[in-house]
Design a protein around this motif. Structure first.
Motif, PDB file in Angstrom:
ATOM      1  N   TYR A 158       1.042  -0.952   0.179  1.00  0.00           N
ATOM      2  CA  TYR A 158      -0.187  -0.187  -0.312  1.00  0.00           C
ATOM      3  C   TYR A 158       1.016   1.281   0.269  1.00  0.00           C
ATOM      4  O   TYR A 158       1.936   1.168   0.252  1.00  0.00           O
ATOM      5  CB  TYR A 158      -0.879   0.021   1.312  1.00  0.00           C
ATOM      6  N   ARG A 159       0.252   2.515  -0.274  1.00  0.00           N
ATOM      7  CA  ARG A 159       0.999   3.793  -0.188  1.00  0.00           C
ATOM      8  C   ARG A 159       0.142   4.755   0.473  1.00  0.00           C
ATOM      9  O   ARG A 159      -1.182   4.775   0.249  1.00  0.00           O
ATOM     10  CB  ARG A 159       1.632   4.097  -1.282  1.00  0.00           C
ATOM     11  N   SER A 160       0.658   5.447   1.209  1.00  0.00           N
ATOM     12  CA  SER A 160      -0.169   6.810   1.833  1.00  0.00           C
ATOM     13  C   SER A 160       0.643   7.882   1.739  1.00  0.00           C
ATOM     14  O   SER A 160       2.058   7.981   1.799  1.00  0.00           O
ATOM     15  CB  SER A 160      -0.356   6.391   3.372  1.00  0.00           C
ATOM     16  N   ARG A 161      -0.058   9.220   1.480  1.00  0.00           N
ATOM     17  CA  ARG A 161       0.543  10.238   1.721  1.00  0.00           C
ATOM     18  C   ARG A 161       1.408  10.829   2.971  1.00  0.00           C
ATOM     19  O   ARG A 161       0.741  10.375   4.084  1.00  0.00           O
ATOM     20  CB  ARG A 161      -0.160  11.467   1.281  1.00  0.00           C
ATOM     21  N   ILE A 162       2.618  11.058   2.855  1.00  0.00           N
ATOM     22  CA  ILE A 162       3.501  11.519   4.123  1.00  0.00           C
ATOM     23  C   ILE A 162       2.579  12.789   4.610  1.00  0.00           C
ATOM     24  O   ILE A 162       2.663  12.808   5.826  1.00  0.00           O
ATOM     25  CB  ILE A 162       4.829  11.891   3.427  1.00  0.00           C
ATOM     26  N   ASP A 163       1.816  13.569   4.128  1.00  0.00           N
ATOM     27  CA  ASP A 163       1.210  14.677   4.692  1.00  0.00           C
ATOM     28  C   ASP A 163      -0.010  14.024   5.450  1.00  0.00           C
ATOM     29  O   ASP A 163      -0.908  14.857   5.930  1.00  0.00           O
ATOM     30  CB  ASP A 163       0.930  16.009   3.716  1.00  0.00           C
ATOM     31  N   GLU A 193      -3.852   3.749  -0.354  1.00  0.00           N
ATOM     32  CA  GLU A 193      -3.928   3.172  -2.045  1.00  0.00           C
ATOM     33  C   GLU A 193      -3.389   1.783  -1.910  1.00  0.00           C
ATOM     34  O   GLU A 193      -2.212   1.751  -1.684  1.00  0.00           O
ATOM     35  CB  GLU A 193      -3.307   4.072  -2.660  1.00  0.00           C
ATOM     36  N   ARG A 194      -4.231   0.694  -2.354  1.00  0.00           N
ATOM     37  CA  ARG A 194      -3.330  -0.511  -2.546  1.00  0.00           C
ATOM     38  C   ARG A 194      -2.776  -0.300  -4.045  1.00  0.00           C
ATOM     39  O   ARG A 194      -3.321  -0.295  -4.956  1.00  0.00           O
ATOM     40  CB  ARG A 194      -4.478  -1.650  -2.650  1.00  0.00           C
ATOM     41  N   ILE A 195      -1.576  -0.904  -3.743  1.00  0.00           N
ATOM     42  CA  ILE A 195      -0.543  -0.955  -5.113  1.00  0.00           C
ATOM     43  C   ILE A 195      -0.422  -2.402  -5.647  1.00  0.00           C
ATOM     44  O   ILE A 195      -0.462  -2.570  -6.855  1.00  0.00           O
ATOM     45  CB  ILE A 195       0.896  -0.444  -4.537  1.00  0.00           C
ATOM     46  N   THR A 196      -0.406  -3.359  -4.708  1.00  0.00           N
ATOM     47  CA  THR A 196      -0.279  -4.827  -5.429  1.00  0.00           C
ATOM     48  C   THR A 196      -1.627  -5.125  -5.869  1.00  0.00           C
ATOM     49  O   THR A 196      -2.698  -5.065  -5.339  1.00  0.00           O
ATOM     50  CB  THR A 196      -0.018  -5.738  -4.217  1.00  0.00           C
ATOM     51  N   PRO A 197      -1.534  -5.741  -7.122  1.00  0.00           N
ATOM     52  CA  PRO A 197      -2.827  -6.069  -7.900  1.00  0.00           C
ATOM     53  C   PRO A 197      -3.613  -6.938  -7.398  1.00  0.00           C
ATOM     54  O   PRO A 197      -2.882  -7.934  -6.619  1.00  0.00           O
ATOM     55  CB  PRO A 197      -2.346  -6.258  -9.228  1.00  0.00           C
ATOM     56  N   GLY A 222      -2.172 -13.442  -2.130  1.00  0.00           N
ATOM     57  CA  GLY A 222      -1.349 -14.130  -1.149  1.00  0.00           C
ATOM     58  C   GLY A 222      -0.377 -13.287  -0.520  1.00  0.00           C
ATOM     59  O   GLY A 222      -0.971 -12.313   0.141  1.00  0.00           O
ATOM     60  N   GLN A 223       0.888 -13.309  -0.722  1.00  0.00           N
ATOM     61  CA  GLN A 223       1.913 -12.391   0.229  1.00  0.00           C
ATOM     62  C   GLN A 223       2.862 -11.883  -0.663  1.00  0.00           C
ATOM     63  O   GLN A 223       3.469 -12.728  -1.341  1.00  0.00           O
ATOM     64  CB  GLN A 223       2.510 -13.238   1.323  1.00  0.00           C
ATOM     65  N   SER A 224       3.146 -10.605  -0.570  1.00  0.00           N
ATOM     66  CA  SER A 224       4.040  -9.971  -1.418  1.00  0.00           C
ATOM     67  C   SER A 224       5.208  -9.013  -0.616  1.00  0.00           C
ATOM     68  O   SER A 224       4.639  -8.504   0.359  1.00  0.00           O
ATOM     69  CB  SER A 224       3.530  -9.079  -2.486  1.00  0.00           C
ATOM     70  N   SER A 225       6.234  -9.082  -0.869  1.00  0.00           N
ATOM     71  CA  SER A 225       7.393  -8.378  -0.190  1.00  0.00           C
ATOM     72  C   SER A 225       7.966  -7.759  -1.351  1.00  0.00           C
ATOM     73  O   SER A 225       8.107  -8.054  -2.302  1.00  0.00           O
ATOM     74  CB  SER A 225       8.198  -9.180   0.910  1.00  0.00           C
ATOM     75  N   TYR A 226       8.796  -6.426  -0.691  1.00  0.00           N
ATOM     76  CA  TYR A 226       9.306  -5.818  -1.870  1.00  0.00           C
ATOM     77  C   TYR A 226      10.692  -5.188  -1.382  1.00  0.00           C
ATOM     78  O   TYR A 226      10.736  -4.922  -0.349  1.00  0.00           O
ATOM     79  CB  TYR A 226       8.542  -4.463  -2.045  1.00  0.00           C
ATOM     80  N   GLN A 227      11.641  -5.075  -2.176  1.00  0.00           N
ATOM     81  CA  GLN A 227      12.865  -4.188  -2.039  1.00  0.00           C
ATOM     82  C   GLN A 227      12.843  -2.935  -3.278  1.00  0.00           C
ATOM     83  O   GLN A 227      12.844  -3.211  -4.209  1.00  0.00           O
ATOM     84  CB  GLN A 227      14.196  -5.115  -2.346  1.00  0.00           C
ATOM     85  N   ILE A 228      12.380  -1.667  -2.413  1.00  0.00           N
ATOM     86  CA  ILE A 228      12.366  -0.692  -3.346  1.00  0.00           C
ATOM     87  C   ILE A 228      13.426   0.021  -3.455  1.00  0.00           C
ATOM     88  O   ILE A 228      14.058   0.674  -2.512  1.00  0.00           O
ATOM     89  CB  ILE A 228      11.004   0.021  -2.756  1.00  0.00           C
ATOM     90  N   PRO A 252       4.379   3.883  -9.429  1.00  0.00           N
ATOM     91  CA  PRO A 252       3.474   3.128  -8.435  1.00  0.00           C
ATOM     92  C   PRO A 252       2.367   2.369  -9.311  1.00  0.00           C
ATOM     93  O   PRO A 252       1.543   1.950  -8.770  1.00  0.00           O
ATOM     94  CB  PRO A 252       2.657   4.325  -7.864  1.00  0.00           C
ATOM     95  N   ASN A 253       2.468   2.127 -10.680  1.00  0.00           N
ATOM     96  CA  ASN A 253       1.689   1.519 -11.526  1.00  0.00           C
ATOM     97  C   ASN A 253       1.751  -0.121 -11.242  1.00  0.00           C
ATOM     98  O   ASN A 253       0.975  -0.843 -11.824  1.00  0.00           O
ATOM     99  CB  ASN A 253       1.843   1.758 -12.908  1.00  0.00           C
ATOM    100  N   HIS A 254       2.986  -0.382 -10.777  1.00  0.00           N
ATOM    101  CA  HIS A 254       3.178  -2.029 -10.425  1.00  0.00           C
ATOM    102  C   HIS A 254       3.137  -2.811 -11.515  1.00  0.00           C
ATOM    103  O   HIS A 254       2.729  -3.821 -11.703  1.00  0.00           O
ATOM    104  CB  HIS A 254       1.912  -2.455  -9.218  1.00  0.00           C
ATOM    105  N   LYS A 255       3.452  -2.320 -12.491  1.00  0.00           N
ATOM    106  CA  LYS A 255       3.900  -3.007 -13.876  1.00  0.00           C
ATOM    107  C   LYS A 255       4.993  -3.701 -13.992  1.00  0.00           C
ATOM    108  O   LYS A 255       6.136  -3.523 -13.483  1.00  0.00           O
ATOM    109  CB  LYS A 255       3.924  -1.853 -15.096  1.00  0.00           C
TER     110      LYS A 255
END
Length: 715
Positions: A380-385, A391-395, A400-406, A432-435
């Motif tokens: 997910y992502r949220s605005r810092i302000d 907003e869910r990013i993973t489609p 299941g389960q997803s982890s990320y190294q961004i 952020p389109n998770h393509k």
């Protein structure tokens, strides 16, 4: 006997390091010509591959083979490379070994600490300008100039009961503290922890198998209610000299200095001081020039607090991010440097499981959460302000389960997707389109092998025990016939440190599947208090009653499951677990003998007073405040109630849960004339996997016990 190993071994990808420009990443690839690994770079957008460091460049002078890379780190400018090799285990992790530096401009490869004993270096790290490397060797801190390779010993009092720059057993195990020093932003000073274990009780592990005389191995280990290490934080010039110490208020033996780090672009450190009860965390800012301390924030909880590593400084160090459960859910907050302004960044009735990336330029924080299914994980992502909703990013296709190294600019990510029927798939994605740009490792070979077995997949179910709905999974035998009744075998953990019911690969749950093939219905239930993202109330429900509420939940779940499914045989119910799950197995067997006919407990705590103070006191409170809870949560006090078949197993060199727990329970069972089975594994630690054939022997011993005491198959 011939045993074919690693038939269902999964492949990984990496380790990955995002490059300074955020346009590509480095990773390790096998050099097929000379062996060893090349360090290669991939351009994220185009996929173009280039070799940054060939294995040929990693052959030390006078040697024929490249060094083995256990880990590697880039300097901030990406011009130097720090390589960790020849590793050794300290306590439970490989944190000691040799370090080499490769200068990419000169192509010079040098082993660090050449005047020090080999394989003694720990936590080597570049200075901010990469002109030096600091590291720990034999409990002292050193600095090495990368041009002259002159070594300066920064601390000189380490050794015996004094530990500089790293930690004692309990800090590593329970507070996740290993690397115990930090470079100042200007590279002129080093701040570090010092621990004094002189008043900590010594537990002795006895080696009876490697010599004709026994050898005691001393381990400073604070048990419940006993003395902790005296820990303090000091600052020393990298050029040497006397250490200046922060005088943090409070008894250093009854408080933890759980975190410390420099505030960027400053001469100040932030120190987190956790009290012994672990329900109050005081945040101090310390000035390394005058050594003055200022409290900027205090976090409190009626039960206990967890330590989080989510501090990131924002807006020229005017604010920092902070994780807290203050609204009943674990969320990320934006806090002013003086602690007076605290604003939520994430919000809602869900927990933030993990922070993946904080991107001030883009204005978002990326994190893992699972508001709707506690067994799954999504980005997910949220605005810092703090404006707007999560907003869910993973489609939705990645169920299941997803982890990320961004990447640092939050434009790219390495996703690892998995679920109960899908081994990990490593992909490069754009944000952020998770393509999905390309698949890096799909584990297709493993997937095909596993699918060819035609096993029954895990079924995720809910169990209503009245006042709460619990998550559970079920695996049925391959030839399952609903008209028959089958034995029910529970796998249990149940402690706050982990969860068993997760929609992830988990190695294919091969042991569960094997037992299902033998003719058992295998189930696992997450009782209240387990590590799942269900909010503060869920996690803190077990406070003061470890082993009490959880075993009650497990017993209620077992009754409800037996009532719900007609194909289960209530006269054939078994339970087994490891570590905390071993303790849970014993509590269930001794307290609810009418439910469980057989149990198998591995590496268990029999008396909670025997375990380490930091873990047990966090969840149970102090012994002086909760003597009844410690008594009622410890299975040894109910051993007289054993009615069914019991098997207990333990390694005699277990530095985590001591063999003492095993022997004390054996003594109590003998006292009450209770018949049981037991297996000791000499000089094996908590996981019982050292030395030849151990894992195979352990599993076969378990199988023999179940075949004899819990007859398999449908009837």
């Amino acid at each position: 006997m011939f045993i074919k190993k690693n038939i269902y071994e999964q492949k990984s990808f990496g380790p990955v390091r995002w490059m300074k420009d955020n346009k590509g990443y480095s990773t390790l690839e096998t050099n097929k010509e000379i062996g060893g690994h090349d360090i290669v770079k991939y351009d994220a957008r185009s996929g173009t591959r280039s070799v940054l460091v060939s294995a040929n460049q990693l052959i030390p002078e006078g040697k024929n083979e490249p060094i083995t890379i256990s880990d590697y780190k880039w300097s901030l400018d990406n011009n130097k490379l720090l390589l960790f090799t020849n590793t050794r285990k300290v306590w439970r992790y490989h944190t000691r070994g040799d370090y080499w530096v490769l200068d990419l401009k000169t192509n010079k490869l040098v082993r660090l600490g050449q005047s020090l004993p080999t394989a003694t270096l720990m936590f080597a790290k570049f200075s901010p300008d990469a002109s030096k490397v600091a590291y720990v060797s034999e409990l002292n801190i050193y600095s090495e100039n990368l041009e002259s390779h002159k070594i300066d010993q920064i601390t000189k009092d380490g050794g015996g009961n004094i530990i500089n720059g790293t930690f004692d057993w309990v800090y590593e195990e329970e507070l996740n503290c290993r690397d115990g020093f930090r470079w100042s932003p200007d590279g002129e000073n080093i701040a570090y922890w010092q621990s004094d274990t002189k008043d900590v009780g010594t537990f002795y592990i006895i080696n009876n198998v490697d010599s004709i005389y026994s050898k005691p191995i001393p381990l400073p280990y604070p048990k419940v209610g006993t003395e902790l290490s005296t820990v303090k934080v000091g600052v020393v010039s990298v050029d040497g000299g006397a250490t200046k110490w922060f005088k943090v208020p409070g008894d250093p033996k009854n408080n933890y200095l759980a975190r410390m780090d420099f505030i960027p672009n400053s001469k100040e450190v932030m120190i987190q001081q956790l009290n012994r009860r672990q329900n109050t965390n005081k945040i101090w800012v310390g000035d390394i020039e005058n050594m003055e301390l200022t409290t900027i924030m205090t976090e409190k909880d009626e039960a206990f607090l967890d330590i989080h590593d989510d501090v990131r400084w924002l807006e020229n160090e005017k604010y920092f991010t902070w994780s807290s459960e203050r609204d009943g859910w674990l969320h990320l907050y934006k806090v002013s440097r003086d602690g007076k302004v605290i604003q939520p960044i994430t919000k809602g009735d869900f927990d933030v499981v993990e922070i993946n990336s904080i991107d001030p330029k883009g204005g978002y924080v990326y994190y893992i959460a699972s508001p709707d299914n506690f067994t799954q994980r999504y980005l997910y992502r949220s605005r810092i302000d703090g404006k707007g909703d999560a907003e869910r990013i993973t489609p939705s296709t990645n169920s299941g389960q997803s982890s990320y190294q961004i990447s640092n600019d939050a434009k790219w990510g390495i996703q690892v997707f998995q679920n109960a029927v899908t081994p990990p798939i490593y992909s490069l994605i754009s944000l952020p389109n998770h393509k999905q740009k390309r698949i890096l490792e799909d584990n297709k070979e493993l997937k095909n092998k596993f699918d060819a077995l035609a096993l029954n997949s895990k079924e995720f179910v809910k169990v209503n025990i009245g006042d709460v709905l619990l998550d559970a999974y079920m695996i049925k035998p391959k030839d399952f016939d609903a008209s028959k009744t089958y034995p029910l075998l529970f796998y249990v953990y149940g402690e706050p440190a982990a969860s068993t019911v997760q929609d992830n690969w988990a190695g294919g749950s091969l042991w569960d599947q094997y037992m299902a093939q033998k003719g058992y219905v295998v189930m696992s239930v997450d009782n209240r208090g387990t590590k799942t993202p269900r909010g503060n109330k869920w996690r803190k429900s077990i406070y003061g009653q470890i082993g009490i509420l959880a075993s009650e939940d497990q017993s209620k779940a077992a009754k409800e499951i037996l009532k719900t499914y007609d194909f289960l045989d209530s006269s054939r119910v078994g339970i087994w677990g490891w570590s905390g799950g071993g303790q849970m197995t014993l509590n269930c067997m001794f307290k609810y003998p009418e439910i469980y006919s057989s149990g198998l407990a591995v590496s268990f705590v029999s008396d909670q007073r025997l375990y380490d103070a930091t873990y047990q006191e966090r969840y149970m409170g102090l012994l002086e405040d909760n003597a009844k809870g410690y008594h009622d949560g410890s299975p040894i006090n109910f051993a007289q109630n054993l009615e069914g078949n019991l098997m207990i197993m333990h390694g005699t060199a277990d530095d985590n849960v001591h063999y003492q727990s095993f022997e004390m329970l054996v003594n109590k069972l003998i006292k009450h004339n209770k018949m049981f089975n037991m297996m000791s594994y000499p000089m094996r630690a908590h996981r019982i996997n050292e030395r030849e054939n151990t894992s195979y022997h352990l599993r076969e011993t378990m199988e023999v016990f179940w075949e004899k005491n819990l007859p398999a198959g449908g009837r």
